[in-house]
Design a protein around this motif. Sequence first.
Motif, PDB file in Angstrom:
ATOM      1  N   GLU A   1       0.825  -1.205   0.000  1.00 36.94           N
ATOM      2  CA  GLU A   1       0.000   0.000   0.000  1.00 36.94           C
ATOM      3  C   GLU A   1       0.866   1.265   0.000  1.00 36.94           C
ATOM      4  O   GLU A   1       0.551   2.247  -0.672  1.00 36.94           O
ATOM      5  CB  GLU A   1      -0.921  -0.022   1.219  1.00 36.94           C
TER       6      GLU A   1
ATOM      7  N   SER B   1       0.715   3.939  -3.000  1.00 35.93           N
ATOM      8  CA  SER B   1       0.350   5.333  -2.720  1.00 35.93           C
ATOM      9  C   SER B   1       1.287   6.292  -3.437  1.00 35.93           C
ATOM     10  O   SER B   1       0.849   7.307  -4.000  1.00 35.93           O
ATOM     11  CB  SER B   1       0.377   5.592  -1.215  1.00 35.93           C
TER      12      SER B   1
ATOM     13  N   ASN C   1      -7.155   0.423  -0.468  1.00 35.31           N
ATOM     14  CA  ASN C   1      -7.513   0.735   0.922  1.00 35.31           C
ATOM     15  C   ASN C   1      -8.414  -0.347   1.507  1.00 35.31           C
ATOM     16  O   ASN C   1      -8.305  -0.680   2.701  1.00 35.31           O
ATOM     17  CB  ASN C   1      -8.214   2.094   0.991  1.00 35.31           C
TER      18      ASN C   1
END
Length: 425
Positions: free
Chosen positions: A60, A64, A102
């Motif tokens: 993640e 990002s 997410n």
Amino acid sequence: LSSLWALHDWYRRPLMDDRPRNLREMLAEAKDSSELMIDLAYAALYFGDPDMAEEVGGLEETLSELIQDMRGICILAVRNPREAEGMSSVLQVISAIERMANDAVDIARIVTHKVGIPAELVADLSQAEEISHRVLVSEGSHLAHRPLSAHELPVQTGMRVMAVRRERQWITDVGGDLIVMPGDALFLRGSPDGITRLRELAAADKWTPPVVTDDPFVTDLDRAVDVLVEMKDISEVAVGLAYSALVLGDPGLAAEVRQLEDRLDEMKDRLELWVLRAASGKPDPSPLRGLLQLAQAAEDIGDQAQAMVWLIEQDEDVHPILGLALGDSDEVVVQVPVGADSEADGRTLAELQLNIEPGFTVLAIRRGGGYRYRPGGRVRLLAGDEVIASGPDEGREFLTRRFGWVLVDPDGDGEMELEPVAPRG
């Protein structure tokens, strides 16, 4: 910078390495990374593995940074209102990918934060015909210091490598020429039956399947768990169909995604009611919290799939780079009818072993106007069925041949069509 330069020329960023990259490659990588995160998050639940759940968090962070850079490129590329309209479709897909990532983190947190998950759910997940698995390669193992192609893992284990983590570097574009090194973490997807053999090849610790404990409170909870497993399957199918709808510009697939999203909404409502009923009969209802969190994540994954195909449904201006990027990702989604008297006609999915050769997962089967999602190995294919499957692009030609078709490019423009395999004789 011109729009053309921003979209197709090289763009430098220190993510996995220092090589120049462009938006098309970055979109393909973002798609693959988000899908890998979802796979790993569900696998972490199945194995109760905090280390695998932590891998989701690491991915993640990488994703990002990638998403932030892609948004920057999109802004630089817009020089007039007409360009803004097309670029907004790219930004919408980027946002959907971010939301799905997410959701994967939320699923992984059920493990890392010990939110609680019923043993019944682990049992149902363990019966899936395809799961994700993580294995560390040891020095002196059969896998170390040799290319992936030398091991034929899909044949030996029924699992194929989706990604490799080498220290802090993630490799998502995995080819057969990749040399496996000691300390590599391999992330694979395939039949759980191959895990034992896989770990032997990697000289990893012996694997013990999850053990389900008896629980007398099973009435409403059993129904909730069954629905949640189906929600997981449907949300994954919706994502695959959404990407395919964008690549093909197919309103029919977009409509299917919307129907799946509506179904997920209804299932989440029912599941919440059953969980509340089950909680009233449990001395300690805390293990049920994970069910609600998991249901919310699965439903939101479906929402993001629907957000992507909204562009097709509303006949919005879809930037061509989306089709190029999503079509170039590690996995493709194909629709293939079952040809009469083909190898697939009359055989079960277990007999065909499409997950091994050519490495495709059947997402759905269309028969008589209806769909069957995530079909099991006992399902028998019939001539006229339409199979929707995902897998490596290099295996598409072999897959279509097994279904009685050959891929041809009659106009020489890259638009492939299906033609029946010429009869023998």
